[in-house]
Write an enzyme that holds these catalytic residues in place. Structure first.
Site, PDB file in Angstrom:
ATOM      1  NE  ARG A 133     -41.281  -6.485 -42.075  1.00  0.00           N
ATOM      2  CZ  ARG A 133     -42.450  -6.524 -41.473  1.00  0.00           C
ATOM      3  NH1 ARG A 133     -43.094  -7.676 -41.336  1.00  0.00           N
ATOM      4  NH2 ARG A 133     -43.016  -5.422 -41.032  1.00  0.00           N
ATOM      5  CG  HIS A 141     -47.253  -0.493 -38.634  1.00  0.00           C
ATOM      6  ND1 HIS A 141     -46.154  -0.780 -39.424  1.00  0.00           N
ATOM      7  CD2 HIS A 141     -48.033  -1.599 -38.671  1.00  0.00           C
ATOM      8  CE1 HIS A 141     -46.275  -2.017 -39.917  1.00  0.00           C
ATOM      9  NE2 HIS A 141     -47.407  -2.533 -39.468  1.00  0.00           N
ATOM     10  CG  HIS A 178     -51.842  -3.555 -41.170  1.00  0.00           C
ATOM     11  ND1 HIS A 178     -51.367  -4.484 -42.064  1.00  0.00           N
ATOM     12  CD2 HIS A 178     -50.839  -3.367 -40.280  1.00  0.00           C
ATOM     13  CE1 HIS A 178     -50.138  -4.853 -41.720  1.00  0.00           C
ATOM     14  NE2 HIS A 178     -49.800  -4.192 -40.634  1.00  0.00           N
ATOM     15  CB  CYS A 235     -54.218 -10.357 -52.178  1.00  0.00           C
ATOM     16  SG  CYS A 235     -55.471 -10.224 -53.465  1.00  0.00           S
ATOM     17  CG  ASN A 266     -48.027  -0.775 -43.149  1.00  0.00           C
ATOM     18  OD1 ASN A 266     -47.938   0.306 -42.605  1.00  0.00           O
ATOM     19  ND2 ASN A 266     -47.836  -1.912 -42.516  1.00  0.00           N
TER      20      ASN A 266
END
Lengths: 321, 321
Positions: A17, A218, A220, A251, A262
């Site tokens: 997703r 979660h 990043h 990227c 993530n």
């Protein structure tokens, strides 16, 4: 603060997703399905497979229904989809194949909230009962909450820990007032402002105020601290993590700051398993998925274990083994 | 185990040496000098600038003398070179411009020791007095020790913690017997076998046995755990780290497992500074160096903060600031 690693972690795989959403593509529906089916074969038991967003806004997700229709459901695996509004939820329900979980999301960044939803904090809270009513109308239990930008925000700077604790209290109270009980609270480092010490501090404060809920992270990886932050979370006993195979979702060499995805699922699985924390995932199969993901997007993805390799083969080949 | 972050860390920048050594190149002497001078301007106070190895074995380092002759020494910065034998040391001394530090290195992996040096553990220990004598003949104090592959080895598997503790005891005893005192012991995760928990375990054991020495960590990022491992080291109070600007020292997308370099200096500096640990380094200038390094090698390098950006500018621009 204590160091108490969980014995088992639960991973929500977001690669298909969050990952494919950002790719210029086009990525064929068949390729998406192939990756999802391969992921489901690794032991991952929760895979977010697509987004039910407006096809004109996110053309790469226009095939959401086709992706869901094409996958081969594997027993024991939760397949979920992302939605942002009633129309999205109805599309998810219409597939008849996705696990439905009601979720409340609050922004800890007021500037980001204004920018994304054109709401102020009071309006944000006022909007939640309607959301709960929507879930209840469809018979979907509301069990999870999520705080966006819980550790800082590009548009709002550092986020005070008290604000996060307050938002968690608010969303739990609103849920309770409407007959729901949030058992899992996610904290999102949406813009990669967290450090390991910040994770310990914020997670600790939320845990102290909510000893009866599980937390998820979660994270990043925009500034490279993803796995260090995950480790700090593990030290605080956090056992639920979002991750993306191969680090899909951006990227690292893009010229804009919001580019990283993530934490990389196979790197995280490697770290956990090597520390004796069970993931339920077959790392070698997952590495194959990461290589497949890189193949599908057609450019390097940031995960490292897919090139560095696991240690299993090396242990097996050593002279004394 | 305790969590006691240091207030200040000391970084040895290895990018120009370890980084350029692995590059196919050719990288011009001028470019190397340009990067070294820029690094010295960031506040980094220890830079390993080149290797004095056999020019036919490592052609990219054939200009070692020219690099050293060309740099503009900055007061307060230690410039060092790597050497592997008497001939290399003599070349370093001949430059007249490099800081000289005597160092003993022991391999914790017996298979790697055999492979690299064709020695067994007893021969390894027996060779150290001659090395000390060589340093002493040149008036160079021997103050540092290093354990290679202290956390595991591709050729030897997991390395028992007792072996590491034993090697540190051995090298300290040999040094003492010859009138030297090792005050800094480095532990190398040469092949990226460490996890954060392993770091805590091994560092803790070495500290317990050697409360009077400082430890340093040399962490390769082949499997993505570099910064998580560094954080675990910080939690144990470790205050000395090797690092490489932009993650120089390998391309994460190379097809072989030994490809990744040290932890990325600017990502590590970012993590430390954001956690209140002083590095003495100007992060924005260091990010410029990382971009320069990427420019020089001509391919993407793995560091993330150089694209993700620091938080300083974002904090400055937020509405309330």
């Amino acid at each position: 603060m204590m160091t108490s690693l969980p014995t088992r972690v639960h991973i929500k795989e977001e690669g298909p997703r969050e990952g494919f959403q950002i790719e210029k593509g086009p990525i064929s529906t068949d390729q998406k399905i192939r990756l999802i089916d391969a992921l489901a074969d690794t032991g991952l038991d929760h895979i977010q497979v697509t987004s039910f967003v407006h096809p004109q806004k996110v053309p790469g997700m226009a095939d959401a229904e086709a992706v869901v229709a094409g996958l081969t459901p594997r027993p024991g695996v939760l397949y979920t989809g992302l939605w942002l509004n009633q129309r999205g939820l109805e599309r998810v329900i219409a597939t008849g194949r996705l696990h439905l979980e009601g979720k409340l999301t609050l922004y800890a960044s007021n500037a980001f909230l204004k920018r994304n939803q054109n709401r102020d904090p009071a309006q944000q809270l006022a909007a939640q009962p309607e959301l709960i009513a929507m879930y209840q109308a469809h018979g979907i239990p509301v069990r999870t909450g999520f705080v966006t930008a819980a550790f800082g925000c590009n548009f709002d700077g550092d986020v005070p820990v008290d604000r996060v604790v307050g938002l968690v209290a608010d969303m739990r109270a609103i849920a309770r007032d409407h007959g729901e009980d949030l058992g899992l609270i996610g904290l999102g480092d949406t813009m990669a402002w967290a450090t390991p010490e910040r994770i310990r501090h914020v997670v600790g404060a939320v845990q102290d105020a909510n000893p009866d809920v599980a937390l998820s992270l979660h994270l990043h990886d925009t500034r490279g601290l993803g796995l260090a932050n995950a480790y700090a979370g593990l030290q605080m006993g956090v056992a639920h993590f979002d991750a993306a195979v191969a680090g899909l979702g951006g990227c690292p060499f893009a010229a804009h700051a919001g580019a990283a995805g993530n934490i990389c699922t196979e790197d995280f699985v490697f770290m956990c398993e090597e520390m004796g924390i069970e993931t339920g995932v077959d790392l070698e199969k997952l590495i194959d998925c990461a290589i497949l993901a890189e193949d599908i997007v057609g450019h390097p993805l940031p995960g490292k274990v897919k090139t560095g390799g696991s240690l299993a083969a090396l242990r097996a080949r050593r002279p004394g083994a």
